[in-house]
Design a protein around this motif. Structure first.
Motif, PDB file in Angstrom:
ATOM      1  N   VAL A 205      23.529  -0.851  25.310  1.00  0.00           N
ATOM      2  CA  VAL A 205      23.478  -1.934  24.325  1.00  0.00           C
ATOM      3  C   VAL A 205      23.339  -3.271  25.052  1.00  0.00           C
ATOM      4  N   GLY A 206      22.356  -4.059  24.611  1.00  0.00           N
ATOM      5  CA  GLY A 206      22.075  -5.348  25.235  1.00  0.00           C
ATOM      6  C   GLY A 206      20.996  -5.283  26.300  1.00  0.00           C
ATOM      7  N   THR A 207      20.540  -4.082  26.646  1.00  0.00           N
ATOM      8  CA  THR A 207      19.426  -3.957  27.581  1.00  0.00           C
ATOM      9  C   THR A 207      18.120  -4.031  26.788  1.00  0.00           C
TER      10      THR A 207
ATOM     11  N   MET B  40      12.095  -8.803  44.207  1.00  0.00           N
ATOM     12  CA  MET B  40      12.333  -7.568  43.444  1.00  0.00           C
ATOM     13  C   MET B  40      13.542  -7.769  42.530  1.00  0.00           C
ATOM     14  N   ASP B  41      13.452  -7.267  41.311  1.00  0.00           N
ATOM     15  CA  ASP B  41      14.521  -7.375  40.330  1.00  0.00           C
ATOM     16  C   ASP B  41      15.474  -6.194  40.507  1.00  0.00           C
ATOM     17  N   HIS B  42      16.660  -6.464  41.018  1.00  0.00           N
ATOM     18  CA  HIS B  42      17.633  -5.396  41.248  1.00  0.00           C
ATOM     19  C   HIS B  42      18.515  -5.149  40.026  1.00  0.00           C
ATOM     20  N   LYS B  43      18.210  -5.819  38.926  1.00  0.00           N
ATOM     21  CA  LYS B  43      18.988  -5.642  37.713  1.00  0.00           C
ATOM     22  C   LYS B  43      18.210  -4.843  36.673  1.00  0.00           C
TER      23      LYS B  43
ATOM     24  N   VAL C 189      17.745  -2.885  22.890  1.00  0.00           N
ATOM     25  CA  VAL C 189      18.704  -1.864  22.483  1.00  0.00           C
ATOM     26  C   VAL C 189      19.837  -2.586  21.758  1.00  0.00           C
ATOM     27  N   THR C 190      19.949  -2.338  20.447  1.00  0.00           N
ATOM     28  CA  THR C 190      20.929  -3.037  19.619  1.00  0.00           C
ATOM     29  C   THR C 190      22.160  -2.197  19.306  1.00  0.00           C
ATOM     30  N   GLY C 191      22.091  -0.919  19.588  1.00  0.00           N
ATOM     31  CA  GLY C 191      23.214  -0.034  19.324  1.00  0.00           C
ATOM     32  C   GLY C 191      22.921   1.339  19.879  1.00  0.00           C
TER      33      GLY C 191
ATOM     34  N   HIS D 209      12.969  -1.382  32.367  1.00  0.00           N
ATOM     35  CA  HIS D 209      14.172  -1.307  31.536  1.00  0.00           C
ATOM     36  C   HIS D 209      15.129  -2.350  32.099  1.00  0.00           C
ATOM     37  N   HIS D 210      15.109  -3.536  31.474  1.00  0.00           N
ATOM     38  CA  HIS D 210      15.944  -4.652  31.908  1.00  0.00           C
ATOM     39  C   HIS D 210      17.414  -4.309  31.658  1.00  0.00           C
TER      40      HIS D 210
END
Length: 148
Positions: A86-88, A1-4, A71-73, A108-109
């Motif tokens: 930002v950065g996700t 499972m991805d916890h991030k 998400v760039t801004g 949603h990483h």
């Protein structure tokens, strides 16, 4: 499972193409306060929710199978760190199941505890996805936030 990451899934009796087109109809399920384009890789768009806005860029697109936005801004006015997203990246994976159903997996990483907005953002995503997007896919009319 991805916890991030935050991940949720749902199924629909509609085709992968119907699902894909509904996801791309951002003003139909997320918010009518939308500007920009999502037609080709590199296209950018902005969604606005009152004093909050999010800038996104289309990073991956495989028709009827996958969409990914980075998400760039942005500015989430209610957070101590208003640029927390930002950065996700936001990803939709679409898969046919037995030619009768389509499975939509949303990830949603980067949206994970202990981010300040984790609880409110996952609750909001759940409502937009399992409520508005699902309704748009099934009936052709979602419950997007109305134009300001």
């Amino acid at each position: 499972m991805d916890h991030k990451s935050y991940t949720t899934s749902m199924t629909s009796g509609k085709s992968a193409n119907d699902v894909y087109l509904a996801i791309k109809n951002i003003p139909g399920w997320w918010t009518e306060n939308y500007e920009g384009k999502t037609g080709k890789i590199g296209d950018e768009f902005t969604v606005t929710f009152g004093d909050t806005f999010i800038h996104l860029q289309l990073k991956e697109q495989l028709v009827n199978h996958k969409l990914m936005w980075e998400v760039t801004g942005g500015h989430k006015h209610f957070l101590e760190n208003p640029k927390e997203w930002v950065g996700t990246s936001i990803q939709f994976d679409i898969a046919n199941i037995d030619n009768e159903k389509t499975e939509i997996t949303f990830t949603h990483h980067g949206l994970a505890a202990p981010l300040e907005c984790y609880d409110i953002c996952t609750t909001s995503w759940h409502g937009y996805l399992h409520g508005s997007l699902k309704k748009l896919i099934e009936t052709g009319e979602g419950n997007a936030d109305k134009k300001e």
